[in-house]
Enzyme design. Structure first.
Site, short mmCIF file in Angstrom:
data_model
loop_
_atom_site.label_atom_id
_atom_site.label_comp_id
_atom_site.label_asym_id
_atom_site.label_seq_id
_atom_site.Cartn_x
_atom_site.Cartn_y
_atom_site.Cartn_z
NE ARG A 117 -10.09 7.85 -3.26
CZ ARG A 117 -11.39 8.05 -3.13
NH1 ARG A 117 -12.01 8.86 -3.92
NH2 ARG A 117 -12.06 7.42 -2.16
CE1 TYR A 165 -13.51 -7.06 0.83
CE2 TYR A 165 -11.49 -8.17 0.18
CZ TYR A 165 -12.14 -7.16 0.86
OH TYR A 165 -11.42 -6.25 1.57
CG ASP A 193 -8.69 -2.99 -4.54
OD1 ASP A 193 -8.13 -2.32 -3.66
OD2 ASP A 193 -9.46 -3.93 -4.29
NE ARG A 224 -4.27 -1.44 0.34
CZ ARG A 224 -5.31 -1.47 1.17
NH1 ARG A 224 -5.45 -0.56 2.08
NH2 ARG A 224 -6.21 -2.41 1.06
NE ARG A 261 -7.33 5.85 1.72
CZ ARG A 261 -8.22 5.05 2.30
NH1 ARG A 261 -9.41 5.49 2.59
NH2 ARG A 261 -7.88 3.82 2.61
#
Ligand code: CP3
Length: 348
Positions: free
Chosen positions: A39, A152, A76, A26, A30
């Site tokens: 973003r 998921y 992702d 990662r 952010r």
């Protein structure tokens, strides 16, 4: 291959390295203001990872800001699931949420066949990164592992206990295996496409398999990974197998035949080394939360990891899991710098 800095690949192959290569899970995220600006331009996370130009820019930020030794492409693990008919959104503060989670065997039968053209933008991102960086450092492609993706699809979102997934698995073990196998076939095609597009390595993220007992891991989660790795068409590209919670499976994880095992901090790197090396290389394993502590404390933890591994090749420095959005870029940069500095000294 033609890379200016191939330290990461040499470590994966356990060849001579003058210092330990470092990249961070990662790493494009952010916690960087430059990421937040991109973003904002994209509007949503999904628009972001489908936009080749913005995704190339996001992918290379960690090279520009941290000077890491490998780029993981910005994307992702859920990206390919849209192609088979799964509908999801990324909700602020909640993560991915599916509109149509799998509840029954009928739902499974309604899944569409995977079409790699639906994720052609991922190949474009890999090519774009290689072009923009003129092959300065290796590019890592990735995919989620079948168990994590199946979880998921069944839970419909993140989970603490995986009640729905495991209930499905125990009630319908054969159907659950069919689902895992279907996902594996999709991932073989998807990862081969990434390699053909220029990925120098691929990482498989099994973020949730650590919630299984060793017996169930062996029965359900591991066989699909063995199948995927066996079917990847590669000339030099190593495969990295990351399993969060790997310590419960450390005695048999290498049955997947990956080149590198990415391990979390629940196992000491020395023990991971004694179990996995020299058959494979090891990536890891700083607890990301250490990055909230003072620099002195960060340094102490880094020294522990690097000294425990010692002078051998075969170690890639990374976190045991991803960076978090509220982390301080300056400390992340400090981490990368001291890994380079300390590991050079250990080998001099
Ligand atoms: O490492 C990198 O920098 C490459 C990019 C990458 C992302 N996700 C970007 C991302 C990678 C390798 C992933 C993998 C991923 N995605 C995993 C496996 C690794 C792990 O963390 O265990 C998982 C489980 C996911 C699923 C996922 N995607 C979640 C749970 C979330 C929400 C996280 C959160 O904190 O909101 C995402 C969204 C996501 N994936 C973001 C990024 C940068 C945040 C998106 C944003 O709002 O800007």
């Amino acid at each position: 291959m033609n890379l200016k800095n191939d330290l990461f690949l040499r470590a994966c192959r356990k060849e001579f390295i003058e210092r330990t290569p470092v990249w961070l899970m990662r790493q494009a995220g952010r916690y960087m203001k430059e990421y937040r600006e991109l973003r904002e331009k994209a509007g949503s996370f999904k628009n972001f990872y489908k936009n080749v130009d913005l995704s190339v820019k996001a992918s290379i930020l960690p090279k520009q800001i941290l000077d890491i030794d490998a780029i993981i492409i910005f994307s992702d693990i859920l990206t390919p699931l849209e192609s088979i008919g799964m509908k999801f959104e990324f909700k602020e503060g909640e993560g991915p949420v599916f509109e149509n989670p799998i509840k029954s065997i009928d739902d499974l039968n309604r899944l569409k066949p995977f079409n790699v053209q639906d994720v052609s933008y991922v190949g474009e991102i890999i090519k774009g990164v290689n072009q923009t960086l003129s092959r300065e450092i290796p590019v890592i492609g990735f995919a989620g592992a079948p168990f994590t993706l199946a979880a998921y699809m069944i839970e419909g979102k993140g989970s603490r206990e995986f009640k729905k997934t495991k209930t499905f698995m125990y009630n319908h073990p054969d159907t659950f295996k069919e689902l895992l196998d279907k996902i594996s076939d999709m991932l073989i095609e998807y990862l081969n496409f990434q390699i053909q597009s220029g990925a120098d390595a691929v990482q498989i993220f099994d973020s949730w398999a650590g919630h299984l007992s060793p017996k169930d891991y062996k029965e359900f989660a591991l066989p699909p990974i063995i199948k995927i790795i066996k079917n990847l068409k590669r000339d030099y590209q190593p495969v990295i197998h990351f399993t969060k919670g790997v310590c419960g499976f450390i005695d048999f994880i290498s049955e997947s035949e990956a080149d590198v095992y990415s391990v979390d901090w629940m196992i000491d790197i020395k023990d991971a080394k004694s179990k996995l090396y020299p058959k494979a290389a090891v990536q890891g394993n700083l607890d990301p939360v250490v990055l909230y502590a003072e620099k002195e404390a960060i340094k102490k933890e880094v020294e522990h990891i690097l000294n425990s591994w010692g002078k051998d090749s075969g170690h890639i420095f990374n976190l045991g899991h991803g960076l978090m959005p509220d982390m301080d870029v300056e400390k992340v940069k400090y981490l990368v710098d001291i890994v380079k500095d300390i590991s050079s000294k250990i080998r001099s």
